[in-house]
Design a protein around this motif. Structure first.
Motif, PDB file in Angstrom:
ATOM      1  N   ALA A  58       0.824  -1.204   0.000  1.00 31.04           N
ATOM      2  CA  ALA A  58       0.000   0.000   0.000  1.00 31.04           C
ATOM      3  C   ALA A  58       0.860   1.257   0.000  1.00 31.04           C
ATOM      4  O   ALA A  58       0.454   2.282  -0.565  1.00 31.04           O
ATOM      5  N   PHE A  59       2.019   1.181   0.629  1.00 34.51           N
ATOM      6  CA  PHE A  59       2.895   2.350   0.640  1.00 34.51           C
ATOM      7  C   PHE A  59       3.647   2.496  -0.682  1.00 34.51           C
ATOM      8  O   PHE A  59       3.731   3.588  -1.241  1.00 34.51           O
ATOM      9  N   ASP A  60       4.181   1.403  -1.186  1.00 31.61           N
ATOM     10  CA  ASP A  60       5.018   1.476  -2.393  1.00 31.61           C
ATOM     11  C   ASP A  60       4.203   1.640  -3.670  1.00 31.61           C
ATOM     12  O   ASP A  60       4.649   2.293  -4.624  1.00 31.61           O
ATOM     13  N   PRO A  65       0.059   7.412   0.056  1.00 34.09           N
ATOM     14  CA  PRO A  65       1.144   8.380   0.271  1.00 34.09           C
ATOM     15  C   PRO A  65       1.186   9.479  -0.786  1.00 34.09           C
ATOM     16  O   PRO A  65       1.795  10.535  -0.563  1.00 34.09           O
ATOM     17  N   ARG A  66       0.564   9.230  -1.932  1.00 30.24           N
ATOM     18  CA  ARG A  66       0.620  10.180  -3.041  1.00 30.24           C
ATOM     19  C   ARG A  66      -0.597  11.095  -3.120  1.00 30.24           C
ATOM     20  O   ARG A  66      -0.653  11.983  -3.965  1.00 30.24           O
ATOM     21  N   LEU A 178      -1.374   8.000   9.600  1.00 29.45           N
ATOM     22  CA  LEU A 178      -2.197   8.127   8.401  1.00 29.45           C
ATOM     23  C   LEU A 178      -2.157   9.550   7.853  1.00 29.45           C
ATOM     24  O   LEU A 178      -2.129   9.751   6.632  1.00 29.45           O
ATOM     25  N   ALA A 179      -2.148  10.550   8.727  1.00 38.71           N
ATOM     26  CA  ALA A 179      -2.083  11.937   8.265  1.00 38.71           C
ATOM     27  C   ALA A 179      -0.809  12.189   7.471  1.00 38.71           C
ATOM     28  O   ALA A 179      -0.821  12.927   6.468  1.00 38.71           O
ATOM     29  N   ALA A 180       0.290  11.574   7.876  1.00 36.59           N
ATOM     30  CA  ALA A 180       1.572  11.761   7.196  1.00 36.59           C
ATOM     31  C   ALA A 180       1.614  11.079   5.838  1.00 36.59           C
ATOM     32  O   ALA A 180       2.464  11.405   5.011  1.00 36.59           O
ATOM     33  N   GLY A 181       0.713  10.123   5.603  1.00 37.37           N
ATOM     34  CA  GLY A 181       0.752   9.342   4.374  1.00 37.37           C
ATOM     35  C   GLY A 181       1.431   8.001   4.543  1.00 37.37           C
ATOM     36  O   GLY A 181       1.687   7.296   3.564  1.00 37.37           O
ATOM     37  N   CYS A 182       1.720   7.637   5.796  1.00 38.35           N
ATOM     38  CA  CYS A 182       2.317   6.331   6.069  1.00 38.35           C
ATOM     39  C   CYS A 182       1.253   5.238   5.965  1.00 38.35           C
ATOM     40  O   CYS A 182       0.048   5.506   5.948  1.00 38.35           O
ATOM     41  N   THR A 183       1.700   4.005   5.922  1.00 40.51           N
ATOM     42  CA  THR A 183       0.826   2.852   6.103  1.00 40.51           C
ATOM     43  C   THR A 183       1.249   2.162   7.392  1.00 40.51           C
ATOM     44  O   THR A 183       2.358   2.391   7.887  1.00 40.51           O
TER      45      THR A 183
END
Length: 492
Positions: A58-60, A65-66, A178-183
């Motif tokens: 989900a991150f990559d 994140p985008r 989650l706010a930062a865009g991390c998973t």
């Protein structure tokens, strides 16, 4: 067991509910009645690895994140709306699995984290400097260097929370990640998994993409897998300093970033000119709030020798009025400890205090007439020297100590003479003097005369020394989950 509320008892991996591939289960019991609440799946190592792999994909490869910060904020607001709709379930589950009295369950345990979520989406994210220009710099013979500083998601996060404030502590990690865009992969404490498992429902209702948030269960083995897995970039842990050192060591092998929110033995300094009514109310809260199961509770009361006896008398009278019992009863003002093992630990430390020469002026025993449940009387020690075990060890139970002092300098010395540095308080009619004392205390948060109302999302929460690493809440918590990238170029 039939209940009057609903909860999710399955794991949440890659956007789906699952029982996992293990036949083992975790038994969740009400600490006040010892009755069975639920059995939830015990995550296998395969389950934990699947969750990490889902978070990595989900991150990559995923959109999260985008997305623009405003797009992520919209999803978080939808989560907050769903949480608000399900607040009765959250409150009921919290009372049953964590043993909170209703006023605490309806405030700090549930409504406060939802308010923090809204604050992140509505205030912090829109104003945050996600990208800012660097001041152009002239490099003689080369040109003008210019560029931008970007704040970008750290990556895959392992979020490991504690049993005492299950939903609150989990959300204080989930929100900034989650706010930062991390998973993320969230692992709640095995004694209180139900509120954290509910977060998967809120994620589904809000339309969070699959794999962005995964929720698994387990204890030591699951935690070790999360802190050592090569696909995990950051570990955030809340718990004891003993386990925190283990987490830190396990994460060090692959140089993961680590955020630790650990224990405390927080001091309240009561000067001779203090408002004793306010100081006593604060000391009562430090001993009795959630049966003392809070890392930042003020459990060392340092009082000027001229008002020592009066404070002890008032505090003892206040403790005598505390009604210990089942938190489902509206008349109850203090509930149980989480387990028999935790009560045994508290009782053992009480006996150590007596052996070292301290005097119990209230409590010290199991309450009469409560044969089921993990209850303890609220307990107060006097005759305490700061070198005693009970003045230096975190009880995580309803026990406070009172220590006299003669001068402000002695009070500051005693307050700082601790392996911990999470919270502190100063009580004085002279606010200038109180501010001076607060500036000399080595703790992450100091209140003066009771501080501000509530748990302010604009504050930074965290500790000095063995109370942890990093900060939580608001923009300070968000910052922990971000990397800083410099993008520069030359203008010729």
């Amino acid at each position: 067991m039939t209940t009057a509320y609903s909860f999710s008892s399955q794991l949440y991996i890659d956007g789906h509910r699952t029982d996992g591939d293990s036949e083992a289960s975790l038994v969740v019991r009400n600490p006040a009645t010892e009755e069975l609440i639920a059995e939830v799946p015990q995550s296998s190592l395969t389950d934990v690895r699947r969750a990490v792999e889902a978070a990595r994909r989900a991150f990559d490869e995923g959109p999260w994140p985008r997305l623009k910060p405003a797009e992520r904020a919209a999803v978080l607001l939808r989560m907050a709306e769903e949480m608000e709709r399900r607040l009765p379930d959250l409150v009921a589950v919290n009372i049953a699995e964590a043993g909170s009295v209703r006023p605490l369950a309806e405030s700090l345990q549930t409504r406060v984290p939802v308010a923090h979520l809204r604050d992140m989406a509505e205030r912090v994210m829109p104003a945050f400097a996600w990208e800012r220009p660097m001041q152009p710099t002239v490099a003689p013979g080369i040109g003008i260097s210019q560029g931008v500083l970007r704040r970008e998601a750290f990556g895959v996060c392992a979020l490991i929370s504690a049993y005492n404030f299950p939903f609150f502590l989990s959300m204080m990690k989930v929100i900034p990640a989650l706010a930062a865009g991390c998973t993320a992969v969230l692992k709640p404490a095995p004694a209180t998994p139900l509120e954290s498992l509910l977060i998967g429902d809120f994620a589904d209702a809000a339309g969070l993409p699959p794999g962005v948030l995964n929720i698994v269960t387990g204890d030591i083995e699951a935690g070790r897998e999360l802190t050592t897995h090569p696909m995990v970039d950051l570990v955030s842990f809340t718990g004891s300093d003993t386990v925190g050192r283990t987490v830190y060591a396990q994460a060090a092998a692959s140089l993961k970033k680590v955020v630790l929110e650990l224990g405390g033995k927080s001091a309240s300094i009561v000067r001779a000119d203090a408002d004793l009514d306010g100081a006593v109310r604060s000391a009562l809260a430090g001993i009795t709030t959630h049966a003392g199961q809070g890392c930042s509770l003020l459990t060392r009361t340092l009082v000027h020798e001229s008002v020592h006896d009066e404070l002890v008398a008032r505090l003892s009278a206040g403790l005598a009025a505390v009604r210990v019992g089942d938190p489902a009863d509206p008349a109850t003002t203090m509930g149980p400890l989480i387990s028999e093992a935790q009560r045994d630990k508290v009782e053992k430390l009480i006996r150590v205090g007596e052996e070292e020469g301290a005097r119990i002026v209230h409590g010290g025993r199991r309450p009469a007439g409560l044969d089921r449940g993990h209850f303890m009387e609220p307990t107060l020690f006097t005759g305490v020297d700061n070198g005693m075990t009970i003045a230096r060890t975190e009880f995580f139970g309803p026990v406070g100590v009172v220590i006299p002092f003669a001068t402000d300098e002695e009070a500051v010395r005693i307050a700082n003479d601790s392996p911990y540095g999470l919270a502190a308080a100063v009580w004085s009619a002279d606010t200038v003097a109180a501010h001076g004392i607060a500036s000399r205390i080595r703790a992450g948060g100091v209140t003066i005369n009771g501080g501000s109302a509530g748990v302010n999302p604009r504050a930074a929460f965290g500790g000095y020394k063995q109370s942890g690493l990093g900060r939580e809440w608001g923009e300070f918590g968000l910052d922990e989950y971000l990397q800083t990238k410099t993008v520069s170029w030359a203008a010729r």
